[in-house]
Enzyme design. Structure first.
Site, PDB file in Angstrom:
ATOM      1  N   CYS A 253      10.028   9.355   4.248  1.00 33.50           N
ATOM      2  CA  CYS A 253      10.315  10.548   4.884  1.00 33.50           C
ATOM      3  C   CYS A 253       9.658  11.704   4.197  1.00 33.50           C
ATOM      4  O   CYS A 253       9.429  11.622   2.985  1.00 33.50           O
ATOM      5  CB  CYS A 253      11.496  10.690   5.382  1.00 33.50           C
ATOM      6  SG  CYS A 253      12.264   9.346   6.087  1.00 33.50           S
TER       7      CYS A 253
ATOM      8  N   TRP B 120      10.223   8.573   8.976  1.00 28.28           N
ATOM      9  CA  TRP B 120       9.756   7.180   8.749  1.00 28.28           C
ATOM     10  C   TRP B 120      10.906   6.228   9.291  1.00 28.28           C
ATOM     11  O   TRP B 120      11.719   6.193   8.212  1.00 28.28           O
ATOM     12  CB  TRP B 120       8.966   6.734   7.593  1.00 28.28           C
ATOM     13  CG  TRP B 120       8.244   5.312   8.103  1.00 28.28           C
ATOM     14  CD1 TRP B 120       6.944   5.039   8.661  1.00 28.28           C
ATOM     15  CD2 TRP B 120       8.629   4.116   7.361  1.00 28.28           C
ATOM     16  NE1 TRP B 120       6.729   3.842   8.630  1.00 28.28           N
ATOM     17  CE2 TRP B 120       7.438   3.218   8.009  1.00 28.28           C
ATOM     18  CE3 TRP B 120       9.710   3.718   6.615  1.00 28.28           C
ATOM     19  CZ2 TRP B 120       7.659   1.778   7.487  1.00 28.28           C
ATOM     20  CZ3 TRP B 120       9.874   2.192   6.658  1.00 28.28           C
ATOM     21  CH2 TRP B 120       8.829   1.539   6.761  1.00 28.28           C
TER      22      TRP B 120
ATOM     23  N   LYS C 161      -8.155  -2.246   5.223  1.00 27.24           N
ATOM     24  CA  LYS C 161      -8.521  -0.746   5.715  1.00 27.24           C
ATOM     25  C   LYS C 161      -8.693  -0.981   7.125  1.00 27.24           C
ATOM     26  O   LYS C 161      -8.221  -0.158   7.793  1.00 27.24           O
ATOM     27  CB  LYS C 161      -9.672  -0.597   4.973  1.00 27.24           C
ATOM     28  CG  LYS C 161     -10.076   1.021   4.714  1.00 27.24           C
ATOM     29  CD  LYS C 161      -9.255   1.602   3.548  1.00 27.24           C
ATOM     30  CE  LYS C 161      -7.841   0.979   3.191  1.00 27.24           C
ATOM     31  NZ  LYS C 161      -7.358   1.407   2.030  1.00 27.24           N
TER      32      LYS C 161
ATOM     33  N   LYS D 146       2.561   7.261   4.208  1.00 27.14           N
ATOM     34  CA  LYS D 146       1.564   7.258   3.220  1.00 27.14           C
ATOM     35  C   LYS D 146       2.270   7.020   1.963  1.00 27.14           C
ATOM     36  O   LYS D 146       1.835   6.104   1.001  1.00 27.14           O
ATOM     37  CB  LYS D 146       1.272   8.651   3.030  1.00 27.14           C
ATOM     38  CG  LYS D 146       0.319   8.958   1.758  1.00 27.14           C
ATOM     39  CD  LYS D 146      -1.114   8.306   1.989  1.00 27.14           C
ATOM     40  CE  LYS D 146      -1.800   8.585   0.884  1.00 27.14           C
ATOM     41  NZ  LYS D 146      -3.218   7.830   0.895  1.00 27.14           N
TER      42      LYS D 146
HETATM   43  O1  M6R Z   1       1.081   5.207  -3.615  1.00 25.99           O
HETATM   44  P1  M6R Z   1       0.622   3.740  -3.706  1.00 25.99           P
HETATM   45  O2  M6R Z   1      -0.928   3.476  -4.461  1.00 25.99           O
HETATM   46  O3  M6R Z   1       1.461   3.046  -4.497  1.00 25.99           O
HETATM   47  O4  M6R Z   1       0.730   2.974  -2.232  1.00 25.99           O
HETATM   48  C1  M6R Z   1       0.635   1.657  -2.487  1.00 25.99           C
HETATM   49  C2  M6R Z   1       0.324   1.250  -0.623  1.00 25.99           C
HETATM   50  O5  M6R Z   1       1.406   1.611  -0.080  1.00 25.99           O
HETATM   51  C3  M6R Z   1      -1.133   1.864  -0.320  1.00 25.99           C
HETATM   52  O6  M6R Z   1      -1.963   1.387  -0.889  1.00 25.99           O
HETATM   53  C4  M6R Z   1      -1.225   1.361   1.289  1.00 25.99           C
HETATM   54  O7  M6R Z   1      -1.512  -0.081   1.078  1.00 25.99           O
HETATM   55  C5  M6R Z   1      -2.525   2.051   1.912  1.00 25.99           C
HETATM   56  N1  M6R Z   1      -2.000   2.630   3.162  1.00 25.99           N
HETATM   57  C6  M6R Z   1      -3.507   1.119   2.123  1.00 25.99           C
HETATM   58  O8  M6R Z   1      -4.732   2.024   2.679  1.00 25.99           O
END
Ligand code: M6R
Length: 605
Positions: free
Chosen positions: A2, A74, A482, A600
């Site tokens: 969140c 979230w 993706k 995110k």
């Molecule tokens: O902030 P982080 O790199 O640790 O996040 C990891 C994943 O949550 C992140 O890469 C997620 O898979 C993306 N939304 C993919 O596009």
């Protein structure tokens, strides 16, 4: 997951809170709510769905006051309804929360016995009422007592009606910072929420309470001692967190990759070779290890898969890659000569942070590759290599991946040299090639119009396969993530040679297959695997180097990339995969920057 914003100052709080929430909405967008204190009279507005719903409500019934807090949610405990939207609490104590209260059921029992009743299904409301229960006139005492009884992860901003212009902020396993303005101060989950007003902030440590008034920010420990710490300054500006004429953040961020690569790689190259002194790594750092363990989630984990390929090839060092949520619970076998590398854009991913803590508890050396300065993972790792990608706002991670792999390549070069598998000349030549990836990505971006036109046949697909071998398989995993993440087309990434061991039964007339053929050495094998799919009616979209012979009976569409060394093909190829996902999702009318059910920054397990 969140997003939290708090304001105490001389201006009307409501517009500042809404503006902050807009910038934090990428952290979760199931509901939004704000509370404004008008000299101790709490006024709240909460709406399920996007922030625009809350904006409309506030336009109809404005909330007046110069101190307040906001939250974008979230959902974890309780569906995305108005009632479950934050803030939660009582007439005396209200709070917003990011995290999960694990013992909320037992606290609920206790509170029910005390006569409390609840309006929502959330764990947060229980925490708020528990704080009320602990409150006997001194906010700090109440927070301290409540935190003793609360188990789980949290970032809280709390307001007490009898302390009308003061925000109290505290965190454990969730990000929170306090930012310093002029006659006004802020609290936020991340700095993008306040960058328009100030670039100076303090990162809260765990067990530290920030007391925020218009005049000052005090930090005290749970033991009551005053804390003093260095003020951090944001090095990027508000424009970088805006769309800059692009239709979506995702497209902007895809286009930022050449610059992000240059900013990340160039400062670490001295006399044509990787140099880690600017990152504070000891001279012989990489020479100490005989095994590498990479741990990450999602796209960052896919970057780790590329890192494994490159490190094993160039440095002949065994590398394991783990999904953080599996690593932490599988009692991994870790020897003391292992370097644990945690890769994370946000630096706040709960599972990656827990994996880091596990590695540290086992006494292993830890190195973080992180984009967000001052984030939890960056602060807790023994060493940190920052990627200089600038803020990544779109939920789909793009530029973060490219810069993450660029650092993993550089580590591979250094390891290779340290282990005697690469000569200085080879290391120099590899470093020069890495620097030229910026251009290779620009060349791939130039294919944008061609990609947009050629993805049309994919737009109505119900399911789709990505195939690759070797490093292309790792890329296929990222391409598939993706596309499914933002277009909602069901995709699977498969090692091309493995398809015939079961999954090929899913290929029927017209099934779309995206085949990655960037590795010249593996091309004949890939072509055979592709033919196995076309024989079953697949419609194949090939991504290959310009000049490779791909006949019309193998592929319906061929997207030619500039010729480049096999080893470095992931840089242009991932750019193409990101653009494919983007244009398919756009043609399907999807909400590209905020795909459903996602957030995110995943700060819950
Ligand atoms: O902030 P982080 O790199 O640790 O996040 C990891 C994943 O949550 C992140 O890469 C997620 O898979 C993306 N939304 C993919 O596009």
């Amino acid at each position: 997951m969140c997003g939290i914003i708090g304001y105490s100052g001389h201006r009307e709080a409501c517009p500042i809170l809404l503006d902050g929430l807009e910038r934090l909405e990428y952290r979760g967008y199931d509901s939004a709510g704000i509370l404004v204190s008008d000299n101790g009279m709490f006024h709240t507005a909460k709406r399920s769905g996007r922030l625009s719903n809350l904006r409309r409500a506030v336009e109809e019934h404005p909330l007046r006051g110069c101190c307040g807090m906001g939250h974008t949610r979230w959902a974890t405990h309780g569906g995305p309804t108005d009632e479950n939207a934050h803030p939660h609490g009582t007439e005396r104590v209200m709070l917003v929360h990011n995290g999960i209260i694990e013992n909320y059921l037992s606290l609920r029992e206790l509170l029910l016995e005390q006569g409390y009743s609840f309006q929502s299904q959330t764990d947060t409301e229980i925490a708020a009422c528990y704080l009320d229960y602990c409150y006997h006139g001194d906010p700090i005492d109440a927070i301290r007592e409540a935190l003793n009884g609360i188990e789980g992860a949290y970032a809280f901003v709390i307001m007490f009606s009898d302390h009308p212009n003061t925000l109290y902020a505290v965190r454990k396993d969730g990000p929170l910072l306090a930012a310093l303005g002029n006659g006004e101060n802020f609290v936020a989950s991340d700095v993008t929420a306040v960058i328009r007003y100030t670039n100076r902030y303090l990162v809260l440590d765990e067990g530290e309470i920030a007391i925020v008034t218009p005049e000052r920010i005090r930090l005290i420990g749970l033991d009551g001692c005053e804390h003093h710490k260095e003020i951090q300054t944001v090095t990027w500006d508000v424009e970088q967190a805006q769309k800059d004429g692009y239709e979506h953040f995702m497209l902007k961020e895809i286009h930022e990759q050449p610059d992000a690569l240059r900013h990340t790689v160039s400062p670490r190259v001295k006399n044509g070779l990787p140099d880690w002194t600017g990152d504070g790594l000891p001279q012989d750092f990489f020479a100490r290890f005989n095994r590498i363990q990479i741990v990450a989630c999602g796209t960052a984990m896919h970057a780790g898969m590329i890192g494994k390929s490159v490190m094993e090839k160039l440095a002949r060092i065994p590398v394991e890659v783990d999904i953080a949520s599996e690593f932490r619970y599988r009692d991994p076998i870790l020897t003391e000569d292992t370097l644990v590398i945690i890769v994370s854009q946000s630096g706040e991913t709960a599972d990656s942070l827990a994996a880091l803590r596990l590695a540290k508890a086992r006494g292993l050396a830890t190195l973080a590759i992180v984009n967000v300065a001052g984030s939890s993972i960056a602060r807790e790792a023994d060493y940190v290599l920052y990627t200089f990608a600038g803020p990544e706002i779109s939920v789909a991670s793009t530029k973060a991946y490219s810069v993450q792999i660029s650092l993993l390549y550089m580590i591979a070069f250094t390891l290779g040299r340290a282990r005697g598998t690469l000569s200085e000349e080879q290391e120099r030549s590899l470093t020069a090639q890495l620097l030229s990836c910026e251009k290779a990505v620009r060349d791939a971006l130039a294919l944008q119009d061609q990609i947009e036109a050629s993805v049309r046949p994919l737009v109505d697909a119900e399911h789709l396969f990505f195939l690759g071998r070797g490093i292309d398989y790792a890329l296929a995993c990222e391409g598939s993530l993706k596309l499914k993440e933002i277009s909602y087309i069901h995709c699977e990434a498969y090692a091309a040679g493995e398809l015939k061991h079961g999954t090929i039964s899913l290929i029927t007339e017209g099934t779309p297959v995206i085949a990655l053929c960037t590795q010249t050495a593996l091309l004949p094998k890939m072509l055979s695997n592709i033919k196995e799919t076309t024989a079953r009616g697949a419609s194949v979209f090939v991504i290959a180097k310009q000049g490779e012979t791909i006949s019309g009976d193998v592929a319906d569409t061929v997207l030619p990339l500039q010729d480049f060394d096999d080893l470095f093909m992931p840089f242009p190829a991932v750019t193409v995969l990101q653009l494919i996902a983007y244009f398919v999702a756009r043609a399907r009318g999807c909400d590209i920057d905020k795909p459903r059910n996602l957030a995110k920054s995943v700060t819950v397990e």
